[in-house]
Design a protein around this motif. Sequence first.
Motif, short mmCIF file in Angstrom:
data_model
loop_
_atom_site.label_atom_id
_atom_site.label_comp_id
_atom_site.label_asym_id
_atom_site.label_seq_id
_atom_site.Cartn_x
_atom_site.Cartn_y
_atom_site.Cartn_z
N UNK A 1 -6.15 -0.63 5.30
CA UNK A 1 -5.86 -0.60 6.62
C UNK A 1 -4.46 -0.89 7.42
N UNK A 2 -3.73 -1.68 6.68
CA UNK A 2 -2.34 -1.82 7.21
C UNK A 2 -1.45 -0.41 6.72
N UNK A 3 -1.69 -0.07 5.45
CA UNK A 3 -0.95 1.31 5.19
C UNK A 3 -1.27 2.29 6.31
N UNK A 4 -2.77 2.62 6.45
CA UNK A 4 -2.95 3.47 7.41
C UNK A 4 -2.31 3.31 8.91
N UNK A 5 -2.42 1.91 9.32
CA UNK A 5 -1.99 1.77 10.52
C UNK A 5 -0.12 2.12 10.65
N UNK A 6 0.52 1.63 9.43
CA UNK A 6 2.02 2.01 9.38
C UNK A 6 2.11 3.66 9.30
N UNK A 7 1.33 4.31 8.32
CA UNK A 7 1.25 5.82 8.59
C UNK A 7 1.14 6.24 9.90
N UNK A 8 0.08 5.90 10.69
CA UNK A 8 0.21 6.47 12.14
C UNK A 8 1.05 6.18 12.96
N UNK A 9 1.73 4.82 12.87
CA UNK A 9 2.88 4.37 13.67
C UNK A 9 4.03 5.20 13.25
#
Length: 79
Positions: free
Chosen positions: A61-69
Amino acid sequence: MPLSHHPLIKEFPEYKEQIHDLKIKNNHFAKLMKQYEDIDKHVYRIESDEEPTGDEYLRDLKKDRLKLKDELFGFIKEA
């Protein structure tokens, strides 16, 4: 370490106006921002033990959040 949400405006306060304008004028940006905010809230619930889950899931989830950011920041820099 205190838990906190990571809304885009808090992450990039110097781009507050660009974020607001993009959210209103760019449907793709608005959709990505909603996904980012949903993931951020989910991460917060997991980290605050409201929603227990495995470490690997939280990491993903944190990787997905960073990618979106990163993707959202690309839009912001172009604005």
